[in-house]
Design a protein around this motif. Structure first.
Motif: not given
Lengths: 232, 58
Positions: A58-65, B28-39, B42-50
């Protein structure tokens, strides 16, 4: 002292986070995207027809990545700060921290923050059934905290009692057990789930090993500078 | 403001504890924000990383 911990931890953490993000994008993200095809129903396994295990990336998703890169850097900056803070306390208690020992610190961090929680809650591929996220977060935090304290006691404890307490702390979260779902509902092939968990833990170990080395190296370098007379 | 010399490994335990706790808390605050906060945002932006970092996500 606070600014020394802050700069060492943040720089080492953010730099490691960038490498960790690239490792994740290369090794983990393709498995995650592949799994999402099953999560969304675009692919169905165990149906009437066999599904090829080789799907186009699939395409590279810039914003997501790019968001993933940013959040991985933030996460590892957090890890870096915590690790540097602990390192500073250990050093003040007479423990000499070399870069090579940083490797052990990094591996201990990996065991604390990833391996021990994964023993009960394996890294989740998208689309798997799981218990309530709040309960899992509490178990996750409790496990990380208990394991971290236990590893500190093993490293710096001097009596059989402290080591005994450490063993209890390491085992307790797993004897209690992680919150599990009531029923399985996963749509993703088990092969992909297993690959995802292996990849997530493997890249985690690589990143934490680098983080330990980087944190110790920055700290050691700063300590050498701080040995010179300065105005505080 | 005082002038003093700090040497590797000889910093008094007492003076390190407070800055260490503060830095640990920020980390710890940084990790809590990126990993655990369910807002949601934040959840959508950090989804793949989580997922990739083994945090409980959904």
């Amino acid at each position: 002292m606070f600014s020394r911990i802050l700069t060492s931890g943040l720089i080492a953490g953010a730099a490691t986070g960038l490498i960790a993000a690239l490792l994740q994008l290369w090794f983990v993200q393709p498995v995650l995207l592949h799994a999402e095809l099953y999560e969304s129903g675009q692919l169905i396994h165990n149906g009437a027809q066999a599904v090829s295990a080789h799907q186009p990336p699939g395409d590279f998703e810039w914003t997501r990545n790019l968001l993933s890169v940013l959040f991985t850097m933030l996460t590892y900056a957090g890890y870096g700060l915590m690790l540097t803070a602990l390192l500073a306390v250990a050093e003040a208690r007479g423990h000499v921290v070399t870069a090579q020992q940083g490797l052990i610190w990094g591996i201990a961090g990996f065991v604390t923050m990833q391996l021990a929680p994964a023993f009960g809650l394996a890294p989740e591929v998208p689309g798997v059934a799981a218990a309530d996220v709040g309960q899992r977060a509490i178990w996750w935090l409790g496990t990380a905290a208990a394991t971290g304290v236990a590893l500190w006691l093993i490293a710096f404890g001097r009596s059989a009692l402290t080591w005994g307490v450490a063993v209890v702390l390491i085992l307790a979260p797993h004897v209690i057990g992680a919150p599990q779902p009531d029923a399985y509902a996963g749509t993703v092939p088990p092969e992909l789930s297993a690959e995802f968990a292996g990849r997530a833990l493997g890249t985690g170990l690589m990143a934490w090993a680098m983080l330990g080395l980087a944190v110790a190296w920055f700290w050691q370098r700063d300590t050498a500078h701080a040995a010179l007379p300065q105005t505080a | 403001m005082t002038t003093h010399t700090t040497t590797a490994g000889r910093t008094a335990s007492g003076s390190i504890l407070l800055p260490a706790i503060a830095a640990f808390a920020i980390g710890f605050g940084l990790i809590f924000m990126t990993g655990l906060v369910q807002a949601d945002t934040l959840h959508d932006a950090a989804h793949d990383v989580r997922h990739a970092t083994g945090f409980p996500c959904h």
